[in-house]
Design a protein around this motif. Structure first.
Motif, mmCIF file in Angstrom:
data_model
loop_
_atom_site.group_PDB
_atom_site.id
_atom_site.type_symbol
_atom_site.label_atom_id
_atom_site.label_comp_id
_atom_site.label_asym_id
_atom_site.label_seq_id
_atom_site.Cartn_x
_atom_site.Cartn_y
_atom_site.Cartn_z
ATOM 1 N N LYS A 133 0.795 -1.223 0.000
ATOM 2 C CA LYS A 133 0.000 0.000 0.000
ATOM 3 C C LYS A 133 0.832 1.281 0.000
ATOM 4 O O LYS A 133 0.436 2.292 -0.588
ATOM 5 C CB LYS A 133 -0.944 0.003 1.215
ATOM 6 C CG LYS A 133 -2.048 -1.041 1.128
ATOM 7 C CD LYS A 133 -2.977 -0.947 2.326
ATOM 8 C CE LYS A 133 -4.096 -1.974 2.231
ATOM 9 N NZ LYS A 133 -5.010 -1.895 3.406
ATOM 10 N N THR A 134 1.962 1.262 0.663
ATOM 11 C CA THR A 134 2.759 2.484 0.780
ATOM 12 C C THR A 134 3.625 2.730 -0.449
ATOM 13 O O THR A 134 3.632 3.823 -1.022
ATOM 14 C CB THR A 134 3.653 2.425 2.030
ATOM 15 O OG1 THR A 134 2.839 2.198 3.183
ATOM 16 C CG2 THR A 134 4.422 3.729 2.199
ATOM 17 N N LEU B 277 3.504 0.890 -3.347
ATOM 18 C CA LEU B 277 2.827 0.450 -4.571
ATOM 19 C C LEU B 277 3.672 -0.553 -5.366
ATOM 20 O O LEU B 277 3.422 -0.777 -6.550
ATOM 21 C CB LEU B 277 2.451 1.634 -5.475
ATOM 22 C CG LEU B 277 1.529 2.690 -4.864
ATOM 23 C CD1 LEU B 277 1.211 3.784 -5.883
ATOM 24 C CD2 LEU B 277 0.232 2.053 -4.344
ATOM 25 N N ASP C 55 -4.016 7.862 -10.156
ATOM 26 C CA ASP C 55 -4.084 8.818 -9.047
ATOM 27 C C ASP C 55 -3.012 8.500 -8.011
ATOM 28 O O ASP C 55 -2.147 7.642 -8.224
ATOM 29 C CB ASP C 55 -5.485 8.833 -8.424
ATOM 30 C CG ASP C 55 -5.895 7.488 -7.834
ATOM 31 O OD1 ASP C 55 -4.996 6.658 -7.553
ATOM 32 O OD2 ASP C 55 -7.095 7.267 -7.632
ATOM 33 N N LYS D 36 -3.111 6.889 -5.368
ATOM 34 C CA LYS D 36 -3.172 5.532 -4.832
ATOM 35 C C LYS D 36 -2.829 4.488 -5.883
ATOM 36 O O LYS D 36 -2.964 3.281 -5.646
ATOM 37 C CB LYS D 36 -4.576 5.258 -4.276
ATOM 38 C CG LYS D 36 -4.944 6.126 -3.080
ATOM 39 C CD LYS D 36 -6.326 5.775 -2.564
ATOM 40 C CE LYS D 36 -6.685 6.627 -1.339
ATOM 41 N NZ LYS D 36 -8.044 6.301 -0.826
ATOM 42 N N ASP E 27 -11.427 -1.233 -8.430
ATOM 43 C CA ASP E 27 -10.733 -2.474 -8.082
ATOM 44 C C ASP E 27 -11.521 -3.636 -8.665
ATOM 45 O O ASP E 27 -12.576 -4.015 -8.150
ATOM 46 C CB ASP E 27 -10.617 -2.611 -6.556
ATOM 47 C CG ASP E 27 -9.734 -3.777 -6.141
ATOM 48 O OD1 ASP E 27 -9.922 -4.887 -6.670
ATOM 49 O OD2 ASP E 27 -8.848 -3.564 -5.299
#
Length: 231
Positions: free
Chosen positions: A115-116, A118, A209, A211, A220
């Protein structure tokens, strides 16, 4: 419209696919229709991609029900494998298997994005790295062509990791098929192994974006397919 892409990156212009992609983008499309649209788009892109990746050759003759002789066609390369990226690549698997004329091995790769950073993390790999016995020698040999399926190529990091894994296994070429990609992700995947990779996608959006999600994209796909939104 996209800017210049590498010659081994291909975006479908099929009008039926374009309409189906618009339907798939909608937030109101339910899981049942999402699954059907992923299958239908994958079939169209798969047909387009395999028309370029495979060749037909004559291998003997057979007889029709009326007794007339005809030449029997086969495809090359003959040693092909299908590699879905878990989870969402499972939604494309049946479509590609239905296009291919013969059954092929399906080797799953499990990759997720941390998550951090990617960056991709591999958590599952069932490629047959084991030393083959006489009985299974052919099935354990690296495929001549590995067909990787993953609905979304966002940053391109997961696609590149999968390609690198298959190169390490020893495949001669990789055909990467996706429903949608970002322009940067598509370029990154195509340039990761220019002489050995062809990338085919149903659609291409400009950017991602913060994320790492494609804008406007599809959301997703794994969550949409398996009803895990909001997990």
């Amino acid at each position: 419209m996209t800017s210049f892409l590498p010659s081994n990156a291909h975006v479908s212009t099929h009008p039926c696919l374009r309409m189906k992609l618009s339907q798939l983008r909608s937030h109101s499309t339910n899981p049942r229709d999402t699954k059907a649209l992923i299958h239908e788009i994958s079939t169209i892109v798969g047909v387009e991609a395999l028309a370029r990746a495979l060749k037909s050759t004559t291998a003997g003759t057979d007889k029709s029900p009326l007794g007339y002789e005809f030449p029997v066609d086969t495809i090359t390369p003959s040693r092909i494998s299908l590699v879905p990226i878990l989870r969402s690549g499972l939604g494309m698997t049946d479509a590609l298997l239905s296009v291919l004329p013969n059954p092929v091995p399906v080797h799953h790769l499990g990759l997720y994005r941390e998550k951090t950073t990617l960056q991709p993390v591999e958590y599952y790999n069932n490629l047959p790295y084991h030393r083959p016995s006489t009985a299974d020698a052919d099935s354990a040999r690296p495929s001549e062509l590995a067909i990787v399926v993953d609905p979304v190529i966002a940053t391109g990091a997961t696609a590149c990791a999968a390609i690198e894994t298959l190169k390490d296994w020893g495949v001669k070429s990789v055909l990467l098929i996706a429903v949608i990609a970002s322009e940067g992700g598509l370029r990154k995947a195509a340039e990761s192994w220019p002489e050995g990779v062809e990338v085919w996608v149903g659609g291409c959006d400009r950017e991602t974006d913060g994320k790492g999600m494609i804008k406007p994209g599809l959301g997703d796909v794994g969550d949409r397919l398996f009803l895990t939104i909001g997990k």
